[in-house]
Write a protein that holds these residues in place. Sequence first.
Motif, PDB file in Angstrom:
ATOM      1  N   VAL A 124      -6.847  -3.643   2.947  1.00 39.78           N
ATOM      2  CA  VAL A 124      -6.834  -2.891   3.032  1.00 39.78           C
ATOM      3  C   VAL A 124      -8.147  -1.667   4.264  1.00 39.78           C
ATOM      4  O   VAL A 124      -6.990  -1.352   5.466  1.00 39.78           O
ATOM      5  CB  VAL A 124      -6.673  -1.297   1.731  1.00 39.78           C
ATOM      6  CG1 VAL A 124      -6.583   0.020   2.306  1.00 39.78           C
ATOM      7  CG2 VAL A 124      -5.982  -1.757   0.985  1.00 39.78           C
ATOM      8  N   VAL A 164      -8.397   5.628  -5.370  1.00 39.96           N
ATOM      9  CA  VAL A 164      -7.666   4.152  -5.861  1.00 39.96           C
ATOM     10  C   VAL A 164      -7.383   3.516  -7.221  1.00 39.96           C
ATOM     11  O   VAL A 164      -8.694   3.688  -7.089  1.00 39.96           O
ATOM     12  CB  VAL A 164      -8.160   3.165  -4.308  1.00 39.96           C
ATOM     13  CG1 VAL A 164      -7.374   1.857  -4.277  1.00 39.96           C
ATOM     14  CG2 VAL A 164      -8.726   3.694  -3.120  1.00 39.96           C
ATOM     15  N   LYS A 189      -3.181   7.122   4.034  1.00 44.06           N
ATOM     16  CA  LYS A 189      -4.000   5.806   4.688  1.00 44.06           C
ATOM     17  C   LYS A 189      -5.885   6.937   4.926  1.00 44.06           C
ATOM     18  O   LYS A 189      -6.351   7.434   5.083  1.00 44.06           O
ATOM     19  CB  LYS A 189      -3.775   5.871   6.330  1.00 44.06           C
ATOM     20  CG  LYS A 189      -4.386   4.995   7.588  1.00 44.06           C
ATOM     21  CD  LYS A 189      -3.160   4.833   8.360  1.00 44.06           C
ATOM     22  CE  LYS A 189      -4.404   4.344   9.597  1.00 44.06           C
ATOM     23  NZ  LYS A 189      -3.415   4.048  10.604  1.00 44.06           N
ATOM     24  N   HIS A 231      -0.824  -4.532  -4.671  1.00 36.39           N
ATOM     25  CA  HIS A 231      -0.482  -3.548  -5.011  1.00 36.39           C
ATOM     26  C   HIS A 231      -1.549  -2.417  -4.790  1.00 36.39           C
ATOM     27  O   HIS A 231      -2.283  -2.098  -6.019  1.00 36.39           O
ATOM     28  CB  HIS A 231       0.372  -2.779  -5.915  1.00 36.39           C
ATOM     29  CG  HIS A 231       1.989  -3.748  -6.119  1.00 36.39           C
ATOM     30  ND1 HIS A 231       3.317  -3.100  -5.023  1.00 36.39           N
ATOM     31  CD2 HIS A 231       2.357  -4.920  -5.706  1.00 36.39           C
ATOM     32  CE1 HIS A 231       4.155  -3.817  -5.098  1.00 36.39           C
ATOM     33  NE2 HIS A 231       3.272  -5.279  -5.679  1.00 36.39           N
ATOM     34  N   PHE A 232      -1.832  -1.462  -4.158  1.00 40.95           N
ATOM     35  CA  PHE A 232      -3.237  -0.641  -3.899  1.00 40.95           C
ATOM     36  C   PHE A 232      -1.943   0.759  -3.913  1.00 40.95           C
ATOM     37  O   PHE A 232      -1.442   0.974  -2.947  1.00 40.95           O
ATOM     38  CB  PHE A 232      -3.821  -0.722  -2.883  1.00 40.95           C
ATOM     39  CG  PHE A 232      -4.526  -1.558  -2.670  1.00 40.95           C
ATOM     40  CD1 PHE A 232      -5.739  -1.488  -3.926  1.00 40.95           C
ATOM     41  CD2 PHE A 232      -4.282  -2.924  -2.133  1.00 40.95           C
ATOM     42  CE1 PHE A 232      -6.322  -2.958  -3.788  1.00 40.95           C
ATOM     43  CE2 PHE A 232      -5.182  -3.538  -2.628  1.00 40.95           C
ATOM     44  CZ  PHE A 232      -6.501  -3.946  -3.876  1.00 40.95           C
ATOM     45  N   HIS A 233      -3.049   2.271  -4.466  1.00 40.73           N
ATOM     46  CA  HIS A 233      -2.136   3.452  -4.342  1.00 40.73           C
ATOM     47  C   HIS A 233      -3.273   3.868  -4.424  1.00 40.73           C
ATOM     48  O   HIS A 233      -4.189   3.963  -4.308  1.00 40.73           O
ATOM     49  CB  HIS A 233      -1.298   3.989  -5.742  1.00 40.73           C
ATOM     50  CG  HIS A 233      -0.546   5.345  -5.507  1.00 40.73           C
ATOM     51  ND1 HIS A 233       0.102   5.741  -4.365  1.00 40.73           N
ATOM     52  CD2 HIS A 233      -0.796   6.521  -6.178  1.00 40.73           C
ATOM     53  CE1 HIS A 233      -0.068   6.574  -4.330  1.00 40.73           C
ATOM     54  NE2 HIS A 233      -0.682   7.693  -5.099  1.00 40.73           N
ATOM     55  N   ILE A 259       0.755  -1.062   0.000  1.00 33.75           N
ATOM     56  CA  ILE A 259      -0.076   0.115  -0.219  1.00 33.75           C
ATOM     57  C   ILE A 259       1.105   1.205  -0.013  1.00 33.75           C
ATOM     58  O   ILE A 259       1.625   1.369   0.298  1.00 33.75           O
ATOM     59  CB  ILE A 259      -0.891   0.062   0.809  1.00 33.75           C
ATOM     60  CG1 ILE A 259      -1.767  -1.346   1.117  1.00 33.75           C
ATOM     61  CG2 ILE A 259      -1.841   0.765   1.373  1.00 33.75           C
ATOM     62  CD1 ILE A 259      -2.248  -1.377   2.607  1.00 33.75           C
TER      63      ILE A 259
END
Length: 381
Positions: free
Chosen positions: A102, A224, A77, A250-252, A73
């Motif tokens: 998440v 996201v 947040k 994968h997360f952004h 991540i």
Amino acid sequence: MPHIFRNPLGGFVYLLILFLTASIGSVLIMAPLMPLMVLYPAFYRKIMDNLMGLWLTLPVGLIELMFDVKFYITGDKIKINESCLIMMNHRTTIDWLFFWEVFWQQSSVKREKIILKKSLKAVPGFGWAMQVAMYIFLARKWDVDQPWIKMMLDYFSILKYKAQILIFPEGTDLNPKSKSRSDSYAKKNGLQYYEYVLHPRTTGFVYVAQTMRKSGIIDAIYDVTVGYPCQIPTFGELDSLCGNFPDEVHFHIQRHPISTIPISDEGVEKWCQEKWREKEAVLEKFYTQDKVFHDDRQNGSTNNIKPKHTGLSKGVLWSVMCFWVVFAFYAPLLLWYSSVARYQVLIFGVLFQVLTFMGGTELLSYSALNWRYGNKSKLVL
């Protein structure tokens, strides 16, 4: 060691555990509590949220501990006490499943609500639980979906409920058929062709965002972007049955306070479209270069963080997973030896299906809330 489960047998066991716990849990645990929907709507919502939170921790634990999927991540947040709209590109049919990690790590799975296709509503077990959780099901017909969305958001507004709603503006996952439609749309409207995302369908997104803003139940919009670095994925429900899961997800995440979002419908639409142009560029870089997301606010560094469990959080995952696994094996024995349990499953199973045919448990929840308190309720959850 966990890779021994990445096969049809492991996938079958995984889905069997989820199905048994969702279906039997719905009729043995959730259904008997439904009278509270009328008597004490706010209390009912808290109980159901906590039960859903307990169950949603199960797939998180199974995917992470059983199939050894690693999650990374970057960016912002998600704030646990925030009411928000979360928009994500739809790379596979089960992106939402991976995003539960998440929620579990950063916020709480119990307040998460997904906007998803209506056909899932009638799936025994899973569909029943999602109805009780007040997920938002769409028929993909705007004249039907618009009043339904309004009803669901009114429910959250009456309760002053801090929902964290996940929406996929593209409407479907990226596949050859959907990409062809997206390319046709781009050609017709003189737009850029996309390779890594689809052109978003902005009507629903704009309506949800603006209705939440008018109701005062949104603090921010989270943008996201999801990527799968090990291969261009085609993961879906059938792949899960075969135990086919990605090695990494994968997360952004980028947080946008609602005060920074344009006021007009047209402005929100253009803002969403601009974010999708940015996603295309970010994902092109992700897949063609180093296969990590870079946080521009960190001077180009990746800030790529693998969630690290403390001993306590790891213990919680194992404890919850063991509880539901035991439940999955104990429940059939209960049904075998107890006629009361069998009648309860039969009666409430039929009830759920009847309610689904009549509009769903969520329609009953909304009607009960309005009957009990009315639209001017000052309840705070």
